[in-house]
Structure formats: structure tokens, C-alpha cells
Design a protein around this motif. Sequence first.
Motif, PDB file in Angstrom:
ATOM      1  N   ALA A 191     -26.755 -24.144 -17.707  1.00 17.32           N
ATOM      2  CA  ALA A 191     -26.836 -23.248 -18.849  1.00 17.32           C
ATOM      3  C   ALA A 191     -26.415 -21.870 -18.368  1.00 17.32           C
ATOM      4  N   SER A 192     -26.000 -21.018 -19.270  1.00 18.67           N
ATOM      5  CA  SER A 192     -25.591 -19.674 -18.880  1.00 18.67           C
ATOM      6  C   SER A 192     -25.893 -18.712 -20.010  1.00 18.67           C
ATOM      7  N   TYR A 193     -26.338 -17.524 -19.647  1.00 18.67           N
ATOM      8  CA  TYR A 193     -26.487 -16.449 -20.630  1.00 18.67           C
ATOM      9  C   TYR A 193     -25.103 -16.084 -21.148  1.00 18.67           C
ATOM     10  N   VAL A 194     -24.989 -15.791 -22.434  1.00 18.03           N
ATOM     11  CA  VAL A 194     -23.688 -15.526 -23.036  1.00 18.03           C
ATOM     12  C   VAL A 194     -23.278 -14.066 -22.858  1.00 18.03           C
ATOM     13  N   GLY A 195     -24.206 -13.170 -23.045  1.00 17.04           N
ATOM     14  CA  GLY A 195     -23.913 -11.766 -22.808  1.00 17.04           C
ATOM     15  C   GLY A 195     -23.356 -11.009 -23.994  1.00 17.04           C
ATOM     16  N   GLY A 196     -23.458 -11.544 -25.178  1.00 15.41           N
ATOM     17  CA  GLY A 196     -23.017 -10.807 -26.347  1.00 15.41           C
ATOM     18  C   GLY A 196     -21.814 -11.451 -27.013  1.00 15.41           C
ATOM     19  N   GLY A 197     -21.315 -10.771 -28.040  1.00 16.86           N
ATOM     20  CA  GLY A 197     -20.183 -11.283 -28.797  1.00 16.86           C
ATOM     21  C   GLY A 197     -20.639 -12.064 -30.013  1.00 16.86           C
ATOM     22  N   GLU A 198     -19.919 -11.902 -31.112  1.00 17.18           N
ATOM     23  CA  GLU A 198     -20.233 -12.601 -32.353  1.00 17.18           C
ATOM     24  C   GLU A 198     -19.206 -13.701 -32.586  1.00 17.18           C
ATOM     25  N   LEU A 199     -19.681 -14.828 -33.094  1.00 18.34           N
ATOM     26  CA  LEU A 199     -18.781 -15.931 -33.392  1.00 18.34           C
ATOM     27  C   LEU A 199     -18.328 -15.829 -34.848  1.00 18.34           C
ATOM     28  N   PRO A 200     -17.045 -15.611 -35.112  1.00 22.02           N
ATOM     29  CA  PRO A 200     -16.566 -15.562 -36.500  1.00 22.02           C
ATOM     30  C   PRO A 200     -16.837 -16.881 -37.221  1.00 22.02           C
ATOM     31  N   ASP A 201     -17.050 -16.794 -38.520  1.00 21.98           N
ATOM     32  CA  ASP A 201     -17.365 -17.994 -39.296  1.00 21.98           C
ATOM     33  C   ASP A 201     -16.278 -19.056 -39.179  1.00 21.98           C
ATOM     34  N   TRP A 202     -15.022 -18.627 -39.096  1.00 19.62           N
ATOM     35  CA  TRP A 202     -13.931 -19.608 -39.078  1.00 19.62           C
ATOM     36  C   TRP A 202     -13.898 -20.421 -37.786  1.00 19.62           C
ATOM     37  N   LEU A 203     -14.623 -19.971 -36.754  1.00 22.10           N
ATOM     38  CA  LEU A 203     -14.691 -20.736 -35.510  1.00 22.10           C
ATOM     39  C   LEU A 203     -15.885 -21.692 -35.467  1.00 22.10           C
ATOM     40  N   ARG A 204     -16.700 -21.665 -36.506  1.00 24.87           N
ATOM     41  CA  ARG A 204     -17.881 -22.527 -36.532  1.00 24.87           C
ATOM     42  C   ARG A 204     -17.577 -23.940 -37.005  1.00 24.87           C
ATOM     43  N   GLU A 205     -16.463 -24.109 -37.706  1.00 26.84           N
ATOM     44  CA  GLU A 205     -16.086 -25.412 -38.241  1.00 26.84           C
ATOM     45  C   GLU A 205     -14.684 -25.781 -37.777  1.00 26.84           C
ATOM     46  N   PRO A 206     -14.379 -27.079 -37.644  1.00 24.16           N
ATOM     47  CA  PRO A 206     -13.013 -27.470 -37.252  1.00 24.16           C
ATOM     48  C   PRO A 206     -11.992 -26.978 -38.262  1.00 24.16           C
ATOM     49  N   GLY A 207     -10.800 -26.676 -37.784  1.00 29.34           N
ATOM     50  CA  GLY A 207      -9.727 -26.249 -38.668  1.00 29.34           C
ATOM     51  C   GLY A 207      -8.929 -27.422 -39.192  1.00 29.34           C
ATOM     52  N   GLU A 208      -7.844 -27.114 -39.884  1.00 24.14           N
ATOM     53  CA  GLU A 208      -6.994 -28.177 -40.430  1.00 24.14           C
ATOM     54  C   GLU A 208      -6.245 -28.906 -39.321  1.00 24.14           C
ATOM     55  N   ARG A 209      -5.976 -28.216 -38.236  1.00 24.33           N
ATOM     56  CA  ARG A 209      -5.324 -28.818 -37.073  1.00 24.33           C
ATOM     57  C   ARG A 209      -6.251 -28.697 -35.871  1.00 24.33           C
ATOM     58  N   PRO A 210      -6.055 -29.515 -34.843  1.00 22.11           N
ATOM     59  CA  PRO A 210      -6.895 -29.388 -33.651  1.00 22.11           C
ATOM     60  C   PRO A 210      -6.857 -27.952 -33.113  1.00 22.11           C
ATOM     61  N   ARG A 211      -8.029 -27.454 -32.765  1.00 25.45           N
ATOM     62  CA  ARG A 211      -8.121 -26.072 -32.275  1.00 25.45           C
ATOM     63  C   ARG A 211      -8.281 -26.071 -30.765  1.00 25.45           C
ATOM     64  N   VAL A 212      -7.484 -25.262 -30.095  1.00 25.90           N
ATOM     65  CA  VAL A 212      -7.548 -25.129 -28.643  1.00 25.90           C
ATOM     66  C   VAL A 212      -7.934 -23.693 -28.315  1.00 25.90           C
ATOM     67  N   LEU A 213      -9.067 -23.523 -27.650  1.00 27.86           N
ATOM     68  CA  LEU A 213      -9.467 -22.206 -27.170  1.00 27.86           C
ATOM     69  C   LEU A 213      -8.778 -21.942 -25.830  1.00 27.86           C
ATOM     70  N   VAL A 214      -8.374 -20.710 -25.618  1.00 25.54           N
ATOM     71  CA  VAL A 214      -7.715 -20.318 -24.369  1.00 25.54           C
ATOM     72  C   VAL A 214      -8.450 -19.093 -23.835  1.00 25.54           C
ATOM     73  N   SER A 215      -9.080 -19.241 -22.673  1.00 26.01           N
ATOM     74  CA  SER A 215      -9.856 -18.129 -22.112  1.00 26.01           C
ATOM     75  C   SER A 215      -9.249 -17.695 -20.794  1.00 26.01           C
ATOM     76  N   ARG A 216      -9.763 -16.573 -20.272  1.00 21.11           N
ATOM     77  CA  ARG A 216      -9.289 -16.069 -18.984  1.00 21.11           C
ATOM     78  C   ARG A 216     -10.474 -15.591 -18.160  1.00 21.11           C
ATOM     79  N   SER A 217     -10.203 -15.213 -16.930  1.00 19.56           N
ATOM     80  CA  SER A 217     -11.268 -14.845 -15.996  1.00 19.56           C
ATOM     81  C   SER A 217     -11.928 -13.526 -16.380  1.00 19.56           C
ATOM     82  N   THR A 218     -13.221 -13.398 -16.045  1.00 19.19           N
ATOM     83  CA  THR A 218     -13.900 -12.107 -16.186  1.00 19.19           C
ATOM     84  C   THR A 218     -13.570 -11.198 -15.012  1.00 19.19           C
ATOM     85  N   LEU A 219     -12.915 -11.743 -13.974  1.00 24.23           N
ATOM     86  CA  LEU A 219     -12.503 -10.950 -12.819  1.00 24.23           C
ATOM     87  C   LEU A 219     -11.096 -10.427 -13.014  1.00 24.23           C
ATOM     88  N   THR A 220     -10.832  -9.228 -12.501  1.00 27.84           N
ATOM     89  CA  THR A 220      -9.463  -8.771 -12.396  1.00 27.84           C
ATOM     90  C   THR A 220      -8.906  -9.269 -11.074  1.00 27.84           C
TER      91      THR A 220
END
Length: 369
Positions: A191-220
Motif C-alpha cells: 500500500a502507499s500514501y497517495v499524497g494528494g491530487g483529485e481524481l476527475p469524474d471522467w477517470l472514475r468510469e471506463p471510457g468508450e475506448r480502452p484507457r491507458v494511463l501514462v505516468s513518469r518518475s517523481t525523480l528528476t
Amino acid sequence: MRVLVVSAPLIGHVFPMIPLAAALREAGHEVLVATGGDGMAAARSGLPVHDVAPGFDLGRIALRVLPRHPLVARAELAGTAGTRGAGLLFGALNDRLTDPVVALATEWKPDLVLHEPFAVAGAVAAARLGVPAVRQENALFDGRELGRATIARLSGALRRHGLAELPPPAAAIAVAPPSVLRQDGWPMRYASYVGGGELPDWLREPGERPRVLVSRSTLTGPGGAWPMPAVAAAAARVDAEFVLVRPDPRTARRPLPGNVRTVDWIPLHAALPASAALVHHGGAGSVYNALTAGVPQLATFGPGDRRQNAELVARRGAGLAVPPRDITAETLTRLVTDPALRAAAREVSREIAAMPPPADLVARLEDLP
């Protein structure tokens, strides 16, 4: 009981320690977190946090240490150094952390020290005070090997505190699902603490097409944003929706295809259940988030532990491991359509769900001598 939680001064290291620390506090124990740098964001969890690394900059440590070991430095950048590069970097960091952590522990007088593998300064403080030390895994390493590599660089710190060697921990806590990596210790659900940020409503439900999240490092540093430009370049030829989470400035300034959207910091774990896949830089936290949610992932190779993390995922069959330059429309299409990837990811998710939650570890920690 007083519990001192010691972490390297980095968000990705301290946030996974917060759920167990919070469970200890909820059980009536007094908890203090010792970290620094951007890890001070852990204070948003409501736990007291003490800065033991004022002015911390991992980049400066790397520039001071790695040029003395060019072969290890080259392997570290390629992601093939194993624990050698981590031992050099975090050995130097823990040499700096040991004195302030011991000073804090001497003043605060904990009954137990809980530390992560990259923060063996906590083990030094526990040995100095004669109280139990517990290692909590937060990565996809064998913490015993990582601890040995780091402690090998701490002979000066040990001498300063009157120690010839460090005793083994009183216990260890393992968070990796065994089918991905076997770690030594009591099992605990990641488990991990999230640290903030709000989840937009449109990300709470699947979309019309498969959704792929793309994230990056918290480090520079090298490789932190690598997946995003490659995904943005290939996205128009994939029947999916792509969401870039905290895009790097260069990618954000470029024109993006119509099936690519951007968001700021979000609780990634809350967005994954409605998503079809995750593409990321290979960090341990991203790997664990996707495995927990049971969604396929594409992890890119990169410095440090990122190549190893990606290869562990691919070996388990729960995702793909590729260099950023090999992210193509075909690769991304396979990520969202391959039923074998999806089945393996769900198997690991069920495995993680069967592991004890952090609250279940509290009684075992209370029983330590």
C-alpha cells in the motif's frame, strides 16, 4: 510504544511506509517519521515528520560518488548494476543520514525503529539504542542484498557510533507478491500514501475506448519522462485513449493526437480500476500500483532498478518490458488487447489481495522483544 519510521529523503521511498505507520498510530502508538527532501510531503498524511536531510539533493550525491566508479556508473545508467550502484549512492546518503537519525533517536527514545532497505541509518540508530529494528521492503529488491551493499559503505558511520557491525533486524516485512519476487520476512499487502491530487469524474468510469494511463518518475534525472514522448508519437495509430499524468514540460508543449489527454497529479491507484493498462518508467511504485489493480503494464528500461523491475513484470507475464525507443503502435495495441497479459495481471492482483493488510502487522510488531 514509540515507533521511529526512517526513510530515504524521497517521495517514492517514504510514501509506501505511511500506511503501516498510520496503522500503528491508529492502534494508539506514537509515531515519528524521519526523512527529508521531497519526502517531507509525507506530513500531508497527518503524521509528524522530522527533516534529517536538510538540503538533500540526490543528484549532487551521484555526481560526487559515481565518477569515482566509472564501470558501476555506466552499469547503473543502463540498469544493470544490481545493488552495486544503489550501494554506492545510498551508502553515501546513509553515511550522511546516520548522525542526525541517531541524534533524533537518542532524544526521542523510540521503542522500535521501522526502516526501509535504503535507510539503514535507522538500523544504526536502533543498534545504538538497543531497541528492535524492523526492515520494511518498499521496492522489488531483496532487502538483505541491498542492506549488505549499503552497510559495506558505512564503516566510518558505524565506528562513529561505537558499532563493529550491525545486528540482523528483529524482523522484516515483505511486500512483493511471491510469484513476482520472493522477499524475506512477514508478508504484507503493498500500500502507499497517495499524497494528494483529485481524481476527475471522467477517470472514475471506463471510457468508450480502452484507457491507458501514462505516468513518469517523481525523480528528476535520466529516463524519468522517457515513456511519454514515445507514447504520444504512436498514440494516433492505436484504438485507445491515452492519459498523460503530469506530462513533462517538453511533451506538454507539443501538439498531441486527439486520443491523448493530460492531467495533473492524480491518485493513480484510484484511476487504474477504470483503465485498461499503465505505461510507466519502471519505478517500483508504478509496478506495484498496476499489479494491485490487476491491469497489464508496460514498463520501460532505465537507470537504477527500473530495468530489473520491468523484467520481473515481463517474466511473470503481467506486462511488457521494452526500451522507450521500441514503444510502437503495435506494442501499445498488444498491451490493451492481449488476454494473456490481462489474465496474469489479475492473478497477481488476487495474490496481493490475499496478503495481510498493514493493520494486521501491528500486533506482530507489538510482540517484538
